[in-house]
Design a protein around this motif. Structure first.
Motif, mmCIF file in Angstrom:
data_model
loop_
_atom_site.group_PDB
_atom_site.id
_atom_site.type_symbol
_atom_site.label_atom_id
_atom_site.label_comp_id
_atom_site.label_asym_id
_atom_site.label_seq_id
_atom_site.Cartn_x
_atom_site.Cartn_y
_atom_site.Cartn_z
ATOM 1 N N THR A 13 0.838 -1.195 0.000
ATOM 2 C CA THR A 13 0.000 0.000 0.000
ATOM 3 C C THR A 13 0.874 1.246 0.000
ATOM 4 O O THR A 13 1.989 1.239 0.509
ATOM 5 N N THR A 14 0.336 2.309 -0.580
ATOM 6 C CA THR A 14 0.960 3.632 -0.532
ATOM 7 C C THR A 14 -0.071 4.613 -0.007
ATOM 8 O O THR A 14 -1.209 4.645 -0.471
ATOM 9 N N ARG A 15 0.313 5.389 1.004
ATOM 10 C CA ARG A 15 -0.587 6.364 1.602
ATOM 11 C C ARG A 15 0.101 7.724 1.611
ATOM 12 O O ARG A 15 1.303 7.821 1.861
ATOM 13 N N MET A 16 -0.684 8.770 1.366
ATOM 14 C CA MET A 16 -0.179 10.139 1.347
ATOM 15 C C MET A 16 -0.849 10.932 2.464
ATOM 16 O O MET A 16 -2.037 10.734 2.756
ATOM 17 N N ALA A 17 -0.100 11.846 3.081
ATOM 18 C CA ALA A 17 -0.634 12.643 4.187
ATOM 19 C C ALA A 17 -0.313 14.116 3.974
ATOM 20 O O ALA A 17 0.740 14.471 3.436
ATOM 21 N N GLU A 18 -1.231 14.971 4.438
ATOM 22 C CA GLU A 18 -1.019 16.411 4.435
ATOM 23 C C GLU A 18 -0.967 16.959 5.853
ATOM 24 O O GLU A 18 -1.016 18.165 6.055
ATOM 25 N N ASP A 19 -0.862 16.065 6.819
ATOM 26 C CA ASP A 19 -0.771 16.455 8.225
ATOM 27 C C ASP A 19 0.030 15.390 8.965
ATOM 28 O O ASP A 19 -0.144 14.188 8.728
ATOM 29 N N PHE A 57 8.770 -0.996 5.106
ATOM 30 C CA PHE A 57 8.172 0.269 4.696
ATOM 31 C C PHE A 57 9.247 1.289 4.347
ATOM 32 O O PHE A 57 10.406 1.169 4.748
ATOM 33 N N ARG A 58 8.813 2.276 3.580
ATOM 34 C CA ARG A 58 9.645 3.411 3.190
ATOM 35 C C ARG A 58 8.805 4.654 3.472
ATOM 36 O O ARG A 58 7.719 4.805 2.931
ATOM 37 N N GLU A 59 9.318 5.521 4.332
ATOM 38 C CA GLU A 59 8.515 6.630 4.839
ATOM 39 C C GLU A 59 9.217 7.958 4.586
ATOM 40 O O GLU A 59 10.402 8.108 4.887
ATOM 41 N N PHE A 60 8.458 8.910 4.050
ATOM 42 C CA PHE A 60 9.001 10.243 3.748
ATOM 43 C C PHE A 60 8.179 11.307 4.465
ATOM 44 O O PHE A 60 6.946 11.237 4.501
ATOM 45 N N SER A 61 8.864 12.297 5.045
ATOM 46 C CA SER A 61 8.185 13.459 5.628
ATOM 47 C C SER A 61 8.919 14.713 5.180
ATOM 48 O O SER A 61 10.144 14.795 5.278
ATOM 49 N N SER A 62 8.163 15.688 4.683
ATOM 50 C CA SER A 62 8.776 16.889 4.110
ATOM 51 C C SER A 62 9.280 17.845 5.183
ATOM 52 O O SER A 62 10.277 18.539 4.974
ATOM 53 N N CYS A 63 8.592 17.916 6.310
ATOM 54 C CA CYS A 63 8.939 18.857 7.380
ATOM 55 C C CYS A 63 9.657 18.138 8.521
ATOM 56 O O CYS A 63 9.564 16.913 8.664
#
Length: 325
Positions: A13-19, A57-63
């Protein structure tokens, strides 16, 4: 608590977040809380592959974020940050050297203070499965450092190869490889890489490091409760019975920021979650902000917009629209 037990034999699965708070809920079977620390619009992504008794898993966070995490019980988590993550990465209050694997037993809390544009790979598997594969590959028991909270530094080539291997696993089409073969290859790559590691001592257990973590935890508890005003540095020093300089140095070590910046970021995070969790609440935003210690509406509005790249009213409106869709 949810675990991998009873899941499909292979699920990508791939999930995207804005928070950041939404992002924290993505990883299957984990208990987590994330708070955004740096300014800007948050973007997060999780690519997760669940195999029989194995999680990649592979996890990315911009901030920049503060993460309080716990993997599922009975497992061991291995965290592999993308090379070049920068000096702001902290694991349980400690700076993370380049090419270092992070380890934590499932059911045990750990913290991450992540830099901007941060990417980390994760491998989670039962301790018994790790022990079995180590015995098959080496003929020896798993070193104690592999199933306790700690850090293990690898040669650069071995670390980079492990990252490439995990990328290939997570980018493999779900129907092209048998789940058992994918799990076998993943664990083999992990064990072979770990065998080249050095270190592995406990993290955050020395007296002074534990004290610094305790200061941050105490400040976080203050930030998590509504109050008439943010405490000053002097008030925080009085509560914690430390000098200003000692407190500043402790916070810089654990979270790479000052105590007041830390408190302000967490309070803004809690205001944001209040706006998002109850969009139908008619409490005026200025009153809500004041309850969390932001006495000046103009300063609060400026700080909030700067932190999250949207106004408080936009946050409430987007949450209301999302609930109605």
């Amino acid at each position: 608590m949810q675990t991998l037990t009873g899941m499909a034999s292979m699920q990508l699965t791939t999930r995207m977040a804005e928070d950041a708070a939404d992002h924290a809920a993505f990883i299957t079977g984990w208990q987590q809380d994330y708070a955004q620390l740096s300014c800007g619009r948050y973007q997060g992504r999780l690519d997760e592959l669940c195999l029989p008794r194995l999680q990649l898993f592979r996890e990315f966070s911009s901030c920049e974020t503060w993460q309080h995490c716990q993997a599922w019980p009975g497992a061991v988590w291995f965290g592999i940050a993308r090379p070049g993550s920068g000096g702001q990465l902290r694991y349980c209050g400690r700076s993370v050297p380049e090419y270092t694997v992070l380890l934590s037993p499932g059911g045990s809390d750990f913290t991450l203070r992540t830099p901007p544009a941060f990417l980390i790979y994760g491998i989670v598997l039962p301790l018994a499965l790790l022990e079995l594969h180590a015995q098959l590959l080496t003929g020896h028991d798993v070193p104690a450092s592999w199933h306790q909270r700690g850090m293990l530094t690898l040669p650069a080539a071995a670390y980079t190869q492990l990252c490439h291997t995990l990328d290939s696993m997570l980018d493999t089409p779900a129907d092209s490889v048998a789940p058992s073969r994918l799990a076998q290859a993943s664990i083999t790559a992990l064990v072979q890489a770990l065998l080249q590691g050095q270190g592995g001592g406990h993290v955050g257990r020395s007296t002074i490091q534990q004290r610094h973590l305790d200061w941050v935890s105490a400040a976080s508890a203050l930030a998590a409760s509504p109050a008439d005003a943010l405490p000053t540095v002097d008030e925080l020093c009085a509560r914690l019975h430390v000098t200003r300089r000692t407190l500043q140095n402790g916070f810089q070590e654990v979270v790479a920021t000052s105590p007041l910046q830390w408190l302000r970021a967490l309070r803004l995070h809690h205001v944001r979650q209040a706006l998002r969790s109850a969009p139908d609440d008619n409490t005026p935003i200025n009153d809500l902000a004041a309850a969390w210690g932001f006495a000046s509406p103009s300063h609060f509005s400026y700080d909030y917009r700067r932190q999250f790249a949207e106004t408080p009213s936009q946050t409430r409106l987007l949450a209301w629209q999302g609930r109605g869709s």
